[in-house]
Scaffold this motif. Structure first.
Motif, short mmCIF file in Angstrom:
data_model
loop_
_atom_site.label_atom_id
_atom_site.label_comp_id
_atom_site.label_asym_id
_atom_site.label_seq_id
_atom_site.Cartn_x
_atom_site.Cartn_y
_atom_site.Cartn_z
N ASP A 62 -65.13 4.40 -12.75
CA ASP A 62 -65.30 3.10 -12.09
C ASP A 62 -66.78 2.93 -11.81
O ASP A 62 -67.33 3.60 -10.95
N SER A 64 -68.41 0.27 -10.65
CA SER A 64 -68.78 -0.53 -9.49
C SER A 64 -68.98 0.31 -8.24
O SER A 64 -69.92 0.11 -7.47
N GLY A 82 -69.99 -6.33 -10.31
CA GLY A 82 -69.21 -6.16 -11.53
C GLY A 82 -70.15 -5.90 -12.69
O GLY A 82 -70.90 -4.94 -12.68
N TYR A 110 -60.35 -2.35 -16.26
CA TYR A 110 -60.66 -3.59 -15.52
C TYR A 110 -62.03 -4.11 -15.95
O TYR A 110 -63.03 -3.50 -15.66
N HIS A 154 -66.48 -7.43 -16.73
CA HIS A 154 -66.18 -7.81 -15.35
C HIS A 154 -67.36 -8.61 -14.79
O HIS A 154 -67.78 -8.41 -13.64
N SER A 157 -67.42 -11.09 -11.21
CA SER A 157 -67.26 -9.97 -10.28
C SER A 157 -66.44 -10.31 -9.05
O SER A 157 -65.82 -9.43 -8.45
N SER A 166 -64.38 -1.48 -11.76
CA SER A 166 -64.80 -1.96 -13.07
C SER A 166 -64.82 -0.78 -14.03
O SER A 166 -65.32 0.29 -13.70
#
Length: 826
Positions: A62, A64, A82, A110, A154, A157, A166
């Motif tokens: 991830d 983010s 994002g 995502y 993404h 965001s 993300s």
């Protein structure tokens, strides 16, 4: 026969076979060692692209949560960014004799992903929560190097009302099969005609034939109990045309089945084998269980014929510093903590969760309300500068709803329909929120218990559109699973009642609408009603216990989460029973007093303010200036509670307040020991809690939830608590604690649970909250000793040793080796 049984038992114990994969072929986890760049370069899809300067990451990943929080970003997603990122990985795929098919399976990306193999674009998947797959056979270079590239967009965001994360934040699998194989998610096993004496397992099996000619295949099933013994078998033949998929149905009968329940979650395993030309061409294992769900408009819910109330919580999918990439061990720790409080159900608000979550709920005995969408054809408000503050944004998932909702629903249901814990499918959450976006004339002069954006607004979408959409979604669910009810969580019940929306559902969830439980039961006597999202108040639970037709509630929320943050500095919402570290909060102790079958009593205190409020959020502290008037609050399920200070009783035993469910005392502070003794109706002790005055900080006590890190990438939760010389936790201190991990492990992150801490939890230094900090340590892929050392100014260093090793099924490991200064010992 003995050797074969041993093989079956080994298969049953193998997480790689029992996790939610594609239910066919042989699966290889390819999550380690990807190249990643937070940039958008269309050339990155090409096999010859030079990615040597990119960052090397292991999936799940991830991006983010690894970024810095910024007050210029959106509060709805925790002030985290994002963006657009690319992932690349090279894999070698040896050729196999006889022809084969090769697939890529993504548990979750995502979002708005595009996948390429050797430069060929396989497809686009906008939904960031559903699992999906691609057949990559035509693009594979067998016996050569293959380049997988994934673009994740993404850039919108602020597209959610909570933190999404993300990237490729769940695992990725390479699946290989023969030309004749089980269909993806092609085995559907469900119980029927269940009693304690006999039960049936109905199994639908889909077989794909990707050969040039028609084939005659045989599908064989063996049902195994927890010990690996075969308790039922079935076999069926079927013809499958070239390039076609055929389905065959079978029934397996079991005598004296062990039923799955929340108190005793008994599981079975179905082994399905496909044979062609006298040989086995495919197989899969499907975990299942025998239970009955009954929903009655007057009696509520019955599990295996016995009435019960669902004590549920809503869960988002992040874990604080870990973001959306949450290891299975962390989910196990959290779900066990909720179960220990008396929770027996979870709602996957507002999207499908990782496959691990459903596996664990099967094992632990937690019912699951599986939810698909928070948004349909129009966007909802997304708060950018604090919850319900200022001007909202309108990014979201609405733009692909029409094109993708049926496919997303089908994939969710097909993936999760074999889980005995799943009791219903939810097609939407609060899509009927008044004027966000739908409206109806009934809103003039009406109100709901949440913020409502005015009366009827004729320029807003007509709420009557909801009924047709709901019917379409419900029909799609039933196409893939007719055995469970379809539901949704209604926010604007007063408005939806004027539409066909509730009629499209089998059971109807009410969000924060306890005031309509009785009136709507009388008005719609055939409607099954429950609380799909609820506040934590005593009266909200009484609305369940005092109405036989309401089968339960789902608290918002079970665990604190990132996003839906307040004004800066803030990173999340604190409505959980557990904080971001997985520790039980005071409101969790209050809930335990309402939900647990065990006798419990807990204490919390705060300075007296001259009012009669009885909060469920007061901390368990007994440190004040001499003479301070202190309000002491007790949470219990005992008949009464006696308060004792330094051995002296404070008045008579007291009972819970009928309005708040909380017991209250007020007294001047005196250092020492404050005890609460829970008594039964005869005055006998049932349970006991105590608070002690803490002295100056003297040490850090370090404990781990496991002594071993299971290879290749097991995770331990290590807790660090500052204590005084007697070992009493010191809660009014927030020292910065540094962590160094040596040996065969690595630090994933440090989490304090403080929602106002917007510093970087992914580094190796973090401020404690209430004297406590958690470190997540992961195995590094090789066996060996892992040493985690913690330092902070003014206190002795502390450390704990773990072992990274392959853990045989059924083995137990010695306790962790932890060292703290002798000053802690009494």
């Amino acid at each position: 026969m003995i050797a074969r049984l041993l093989v079956l038992v080994s298969l049953l114990a193998s997480p790689s076979l029992l996790q939610a994969q594609l239910s066919f072929g042989s699966s290889e986890l390819i999550s380690p060692a990807w190249a990643f760049a937070l940039q958008d370069d269309a050339r990155a899809a090409r096999p010859d692209y030079d990615d040597r300067a990119w960052t090397r990451v292991d999936l799940p990943h991830d991006w983010s949560v690894r970024a810095r929080m910024d007050p210029a970003l959106a509060s709805c997603t925790g002030y985290l960014p994002g963006g657009i990122g690319w992932y690349r990985k090279k894999v070698s795929i040896p050729a196999r004799a006889g022809g084969e098919r090769v697939f890529l399976y993504f548990e979750g990306v995502y979002n708005r992903s595009d996948v390429y193999v050797n430069g060929h674009r396989l497809g686009h998947r906008p939904n960031g929560y559903v699992s999906f797959y691609y057949d990559i056979t035509a693009q594979v270079r067998f016996d050569g190097e293959n380049t997988i590239a994934v673009r994740v967009d993404h850039s919108r965001s602020a597209d959610s009302r909570w933190y999404t994360g993300s990237g490729i934040y769940r695992d990725v699998h390479l699946v290989r099969s023969g030309l004749v194989h089980l269909a993806p998610w092609g085995v559907f096993a469900r119980p029927a005609n269940v009693s304690v004496r006999r039960a049936e397992l109905l199994v639908d099996t889909e077989v794909c034939n990707e050969a040039d000619g028609d084939v005659a295949a045989t599908v064989r099933h063996e049902l195994l109990d927890a010990a690996g013994a075969v308790v039922a078998t079935a076999a069926s033949g079927l013809e499958v045309g070239a390039g076609a998929t055929s389905r065959v149905s079978s029934t397996l009968a079991v005598v004296d089945p062990r039923l799955w329940s929340v108190d005793d979650p008994r599981l079975y395993t179905l082994r399905t084998v496909v044979q062609h030309d006298g040989r086995e061409v495919d197989q899969t294992l499907t975990r299942t269980g025998f239970r009955t769900f009954t929903f009655d408009p007057d009696r509520g819910f019955l599990l295996n014929g016995v009435g019960m109330k669902m004590k549920g919580v809503c869960l988002h999918h992040d874990a604080g510093v870990l973001g959306a990439a949450v290891p299975r061990e962390i989910w196990r720790h959290r779900l066990r903590a909720l179960k220990d409080l008396g929770c027996n159900a979870v709602r996957t608000s507002h999207n499908p969760q990782a496959p691990d979550v459903y596996d664990l709920c099967d094992e632990l005995g937690l019912l699951v309300l599986n939810e698909a969408f928070d948004e349909w054809e129009f966007p909802k408000r997304k708060w950018l500068r604090g919850w319900n503050v200022g001007e909202p944004g309108y990014e979201g998932s609405f733009d692909f709803f029409e094109a993708w909702s049926a496919r997303d629903l089908a994939d969710m249901v097909r993936r999760d329909r074999n889980h005995p814990s799943v009791f219903a499918w939810s097609i939407g959450n609060e899509v009927d929120y008044p004027n966000d976006p739908y409206s109806h004339p009934v809103l003039d002069g009406s109100a709901i218990s949440q913020p409502m954006y005015g009366g009827f607004k004729p320029d807003q979408p007509d709420a009557r559109r909801l009924g047709a959409i709901a019917r379409r979604l419900a029909d799609e669910v039933r196409r893939h699973d007719p055995s469970r009810p379809v539901t949704a969580a209604l926010a604007g019940v007063i408005m939806s009642n004027e539409t066909a929306y509730p009629d499209a559902l089998d059971i109807v969830g009410y969000n924060y609408t306890e005031d309509r439980y009785a009136t709507d039961h009388a008005r719609y006597p055939a409607r099954v009603i429950y609380g799909s999202e609820n506040r934590h108040g005593f009266a909200d639970w009484q609305a369940v216990t005092e109405n036989a037709h309401i089968f339960g509630q789902f608290l918002w929320t079970g665990i604190d989460y990132l996003g839906e943050a307040g004004p800066w500095p803030s990173r999340g919402a604190g409505s959980g029973l557990l904080d971001l570290t997985g520790a039980v909060k005071p409101r969790g102790r209050f809930r335990e007093a309402l939900w647990s079958d065990r006798p419990v009593v807990h204490l919390g205190t705060h300075p007296a303010r001259g009012d009669e409020r009885r909060s469920i959020d007061v901390p368990p502290v007994w440190n004040y200036a001499a003479g301070t008037r202190v309000r002491v609050l007790g949470y219990t399920n005992a008949a009464s509670v006696r308060l004792v200070l330094n051995g002296s009783a404070i008045g008579e035993a007291r009972v819970r307040d009928r309005t708040t469910g909380v017991i209250a005392w007020e007294l001047p502070f005196e250092p020492g020991r404050l005890e609460a003794i829970g008594l039964d109706d005869q005055g006998r002790e049932m349970c006991r809690a105590r608070l002690e005055t803490a002295g100056v900080p003297a040490a850090m006590v370090v404990t781990a939830d496991t002594p071993t890190l299971a290879l290749p990438r097991g995770v331990a939760t290590i807790s660090i608590q500052v204590v005084d010389r007697r070992g009493v936790p010191v809660l009014d201190i927030a020292p910065e604690i540094a962590c160094v991990v040596e040996g065969a492990g690595r630090l994933l992150g440090l989490e304090s649970g403080n929602l106002r801490d917007t510093s970087d939890g992914a580094d190796a230094v973090q401020a404690a909250h209430r004297g406590r900090l958690v470190a997540y340590v992961q195995a590094g892929g090789t066996a060996g000793r892992v040493l985690a050392r913690f330092t902070t100014p003014g206190l002795p260093d502390a450390e704990i040793a773990l072992e990274a090793e392959s853990i045989p099924t059924g083995s137990s490991a010695p306790g962790p080796s932890g060292r703290a200064p002798a000053a802690v010992e009494e």
